[in-house]
Design a protein around this motif. Sequence first.
Motif, PDB file in Angstrom:
ATOM      1  N   ALA A   1     -36.363  29.148   2.605  1.00 17.27           N
ATOM      2  CA  ALA A   1     -36.652  27.797   2.117  1.00 17.27           C
ATOM      3  C   ALA A   1     -38.132  27.626   1.795  1.00 17.27           C
ATOM      4  O   ALA A   1     -38.499  27.020   0.784  1.00 17.27           O
ATOM      5  CB  ALA A   1     -36.207  26.771   3.153  1.00 17.27           C
ATOM      6  N   LEU A   2     -38.992  28.158   2.653  1.00 18.12           N
ATOM      7  CA  LEU A   2     -40.431  27.972   2.486  1.00 18.12           C
ATOM      8  C   LEU A   2     -40.995  28.773   1.316  1.00 18.12           C
ATOM      9  O   LEU A   2     -41.986  28.365   0.700  1.00 18.12           O
ATOM     10  CB  LEU A   2     -41.148  28.368   3.772  1.00 18.12           C
TER      11      LEU A   2
ATOM     12  N   PHE B   1     -44.876  25.869  -4.481  1.00 20.28           N
ATOM     13  CA  PHE B   1     -46.020  26.601  -3.937  1.00 20.28           C
ATOM     14  C   PHE B   1     -45.884  26.596  -2.425  1.00 20.28           C
ATOM     15  O   PHE B   1     -45.167  25.780  -1.855  1.00 20.28           O
ATOM     16  CB  PHE B   1     -47.353  25.966  -4.370  1.00 20.28           C
ATOM     17  N   TYR B   2     -46.555  27.536  -1.781  1.00 17.21           N
ATOM     18  CA  TYR B   2     -46.474  27.638  -0.333  1.00 17.21           C
ATOM     19  C   TYR B   2     -47.241  26.488   0.305  1.00 17.21           C
ATOM     20  O   TYR B   2     -48.380  26.188  -0.088  1.00 17.21           O
ATOM     21  CB  TYR B   2     -47.056  28.957   0.147  1.00 17.21           C
TER      22      TYR B   2
ATOM     23  N   SER C   1     -47.703  24.713   4.344  1.00 17.48           N
ATOM     24  CA  SER C   1     -47.415  24.554   5.777  1.00 17.48           C
ATOM     25  C   SER C   1     -46.561  25.679   6.347  1.00 17.48           C
ATOM     26  O   SER C   1     -45.882  25.478   7.359  1.00 17.48           O
ATOM     27  CB  SER C   1     -46.751  23.200   6.048  1.00 17.48           C
ATOM     28  N   ILE C   2     -46.600  26.872   5.747  1.00 15.01           N
ATOM     29  CA  ILE C   2     -45.868  27.999   6.334  1.00 15.01           C
ATOM     30  C   ILE C   2     -46.480  28.417   7.672  1.00 15.01           C
ATOM     31  O   ILE C   2     -45.740  28.669   8.626  1.00 15.01           O
ATOM     32  CB  ILE C   2     -45.798  29.193   5.359  1.00 15.01           C
ATOM     33  N   PRO C   3     -47.822  28.486   7.809  1.00 16.32           N
ATOM     34  CA  PRO C   3     -48.365  28.812   9.141  1.00 16.32           C
ATOM     35  C   PRO C   3     -47.924  27.810  10.211  1.00 16.32           C
ATOM     36  O   PRO C   3     -47.596  28.206  11.342  1.00 16.32           O
ATOM     37  CB  PRO C   3     -49.880  28.766   8.919  1.00 16.32           C
ATOM     38  N   ARG C   4     -47.897  26.539   9.859  1.00 14.06           N
ATOM     39  CA  ARG C   4     -47.463  25.525  10.830  1.00 14.06           C
ATOM     40  C   ARG C   4     -45.990  25.706  11.162  1.00 14.06           C
ATOM     41  O   ARG C   4     -45.581  25.557  12.324  1.00 14.06           O
ATOM     42  CB  ARG C   4     -47.735  24.132  10.253  1.00 14.06           C
ATOM     43  N   SER C   5     -45.180  26.028  10.169  1.00 15.00           N
ATOM     44  CA  SER C   5     -43.759  26.268  10.414  1.00 15.00           C
ATOM     45  C   SER C   5     -43.539  27.495  11.295  1.00 15.00           C
ATOM     46  O   SER C   5     -42.543  27.570  12.023  1.00 15.00           O
ATOM     47  CB  SER C   5     -43.017  26.452   9.088  1.00 15.00           C
ATOM     48  N   ALA C   6     -44.476  28.454  11.237  1.00 15.08           N
ATOM     49  CA  ALA C   6     -44.345  29.663  12.061  1.00 15.08           C
ATOM     50  C   ALA C   6     -44.370  29.343  13.548  1.00 15.08           C
ATOM     51  O   ALA C   6     -43.884  30.131  14.368  1.00 15.08           O
ATOM     52  CB  ALA C   6     -45.455  30.654  11.713  1.00 15.08           C
ATOM     53  N   LEU C   7     -44.938  28.200  13.917  1.00 13.51           N
ATOM     54  CA  LEU C   7     -44.902  27.799  15.325  1.00 13.51           C
ATOM     55  C   LEU C   7     -43.466  27.680  15.828  1.00 13.51           C
ATOM     56  O   LEU C   7     -43.208  27.847  17.022  1.00 13.51           O
ATOM     57  CB  LEU C   7     -45.610  26.452  15.505  1.00 13.51           C
ATOM     58  N   LEU C   8     -42.543  27.424  14.938  1.00 14.26           N
ATOM     59  CA  LEU C   8     -41.137  27.228  15.302  1.00 14.26           C
ATOM     60  C   LEU C   8     -40.352  28.526  15.346  1.00 14.26           C
ATOM     61  O   LEU C   8     -39.192  28.526  15.754  1.00 14.26           O
ATOM     62  CB  LEU C   8     -40.472  26.270  14.311  1.00 14.26           C
TER      63      LEU C   8
END
Length: 364
Positions: free
Chosen positions: A307-308, A313-314, A316-323
Amino acid sequence: MHSILNGRPHRQALTAWLLAHLAMALLAAGGAWYLNIGRDAGHLERWMRWDAVHFMRIARYGYAGDPGADPDPGLPAFFPGFPLLLRAVHMVIGDWTLAGLAISLTAGAVAVCALARLAESEARPGAGAQAVWALLLAPPAVFLVAGYSEALFLAFALPAWLLAGRGRWVAAAGCAALASSVRITGLFLAVALVVWFVRSGRARTRSAGWLLLPFAPLATYSAYQWSRTGDWLAWQSAQKAGWGRELVWPWEAWQTSWNAAWQVDNSFTWAFRGELAAAVLGVALTVWLAHRRQWPAFTYVGLQVAALTTSTFYMSIPRSALLWFPLWVLLGRADRRWFLLYAAVAAPLSALHVLMFTTHVWAG
């Protein structure tokens, strides 16, 4: 919930969580003073940034937004779980920023204890504390402390994962339903639980119906937004209206993000470089989970990465990686030398993100 907070690994997890909180608070105050950016702002004001403002507006005024300001078409992108809880906590605390921070503080405590237990159950003794530190040292970890939805989501998603591992499908579905009310990521968690149930030799047919429960919040929220806007996918349409994001081919998203990271010189240049790095990490993690045949975790992470990386464009992928808790469990299992290398790279970047966020510089 008591069992999640009980035991030595969980005491270590809580200690790490409180130390991380203290360190970020000192960085926020000291950084603003040293850099002379927002020096006159109060400590709480420094934490009311970006999405925290959106959550506050939804909690205070609803999805129509502040009646005294221009309508914000992006508000439906935020699921109602966090704003509803924020509104309730605000009735007790009385300050919107402090209420958001209190939610993240409490939810984060539950999340790190659950992560410690998950890592201890899947790896060697001591992996729990290391997994928690891996999460708290991650560059975007500031979003676990701020009035954002990441900590609250993990506080529901991680117990759901633990309960599924014990075959307690009804309780797992209940926790996953709460997670689904907080973020669209709950949809991917729900699908992963279905995959786990199907593959589990302990699965009971009479429990199967309960696995529909985590899909109910999305259906309910979609129906609510349809009653307001006439759009069943208002939460998705808001991504385009608010941020110009829509579904594209993955190579198009990569090219757009690559150009923004290397061919444009502005305040978002380094942010896009971080987005690219996080996307590569997400793909690598997905491939590794497939190689290890960890199909529920593969489903949970892989759907998020898909989805990301198919957005215009990319973002908040780093922030989503927290999940991506399978990532933190993996780092919890890592050799100490590799973990120290990770910490040496991640900790300075984490401090930088705290300074960026609290001085109102885009941090993802």
